[in-house]
Design an enzyme around this catalytic site. Structure first.
Site, PDB file in Angstrom:
ATOM      1  N   LYS A 102       0.819  -1.219   0.000  1.00  0.00           N
ATOM      2  CA  LYS A 102       0.000   0.000   0.000  1.00  0.00           C
ATOM      3  C   LYS A 102       0.849   1.264   0.000  1.00  0.00           C
ATOM      4  CE  LYS A 102      -2.491  -0.666   3.686  1.00  0.00           C
ATOM      5  NZ  LYS A 102      -1.792  -1.841   4.219  1.00  0.00           N
ATOM      6  N   ARG A 154     -10.877   1.209   9.967  1.00  0.00           N
ATOM      7  CA  ARG A 154     -10.338  -0.124  10.254  1.00  0.00           C
ATOM      8  C   ARG A 154     -11.434  -1.144  10.512  1.00  0.00           C
ATOM      9  NH1 ARG A 154      -4.928  -0.449  11.071  1.00  0.00           N
ATOM     10  NH2 ARG A 154      -3.789   1.473  11.490  1.00  0.00           N
ATOM     11  N   ARG A 187      12.594 -10.818   5.044  1.00  0.00           N
ATOM     12  CA  ARG A 187      13.388  -9.596   5.198  1.00  0.00           C
ATOM     13  C   ARG A 187      14.500  -9.773   6.233  1.00  0.00           C
ATOM     14  NH1 ARG A 187       8.758  -4.977   6.006  1.00  0.00           N
ATOM     15  NH2 ARG A 187       8.087  -4.723   3.837  1.00  0.00           N
TER      16      ARG A 187
END
Length: 217
Positions: A13, A88, A123
């Site tokens: 996003k 949300r 990651r």
């Protein structure tokens, strides 16, 4: 251009929000942004929020909606705004509808859970510099070591698989129902409802950005 950007953590996003905001000259707004701005500006609402937060309380949906209305009335929202991470929940979406906050688009960046787990759990970070690697897509020259210093790389707690899966579970429980909410509203009342768009967030950044541009333009 007034829109909501939906998508799970790690869906990409942030990259698309940057493109949209630059393309349409609109600010990106999150709940955290609104809270900090109101407190910093010392508005009546900001003072109320500060008191609630200092006492350890939770800011209610009613106060959040008032913050939204206050924030989008500011000059930089003249051309529109992008909500990231808000609403949300269904109650927040309902409250925004009842408050008459007009939206043009709802854009979902859809990515399968296992792809997100792979993206985030792979990651590795060099703490001192912030350099980020990925065990599959951008591996260091020597496994587990920073290319520049040779120092050890770490996996941030937020990127651990158990944490990622927990964040995805929260997203599916609380936020993913907004997909159905806005799709249903668009079917029932297309004149009042924002247009709903789903973009597949797997592939090259350029391809995803092209889909976003086609959806919104």
């Amino acid at each position: 251009m007034r829109l909501i950007l939906l998508g799970a953590p790690g869906a990409g996003k942030g990259t698309q929000a940057q493109f949209i905001c630059e393309q349409f000259k609109i600010p990106q707004i999150s709940t955290g942004d609104m809270l900090r701005t109101a407190i910093k500006d010392g508005t009546e609402l900001g003072l109320k929020v500060k008191e609630i937060m200092n006492s350890g309380g939770l800011v209610s949906d009613d106060v959040i909606i008032d913050l939204v209305k206050e924030r989008i009335s500011q000059p930089d929202c003249e051309n529109g705004f992008l909500f990231d991470g808000f609403p949300r929940t269904i109650p927040q979406a309902d409250a925004m509808k009842e408050a008459g906050v007009k939206l043009d688009h709802v854009l979902e960046i859809a990515v399968p859970d296992e792809e997100i787990v792979s993206r985030l759990a792979g990651r590795r970070v060099h703490p001192a510099s912030g350099r980020v690697y990925h065990v599959d897509h951008n591996p260091p020259k020597e496994m587990g070591k920073d290319d520049v210093t040779g120092e050890a790389l770490i996996q941030r707690e937020d990127d651990q698989e158990s944490t990622v899966r927990n964040r995805l579970s929260v997203y599916h429980d609380q936020t993913a129902p907004l997909v159905d909410y806005y799709q249903q509203w668009a079917k029932e009342d297309p004149e009042a409802a924002p247009q709903y768009h789903r973009v597949e967030g797997v592939g090259s950044v350029a391809d995803i950005t092209r889909q976003v541009k086609e959806a919104l333009c």
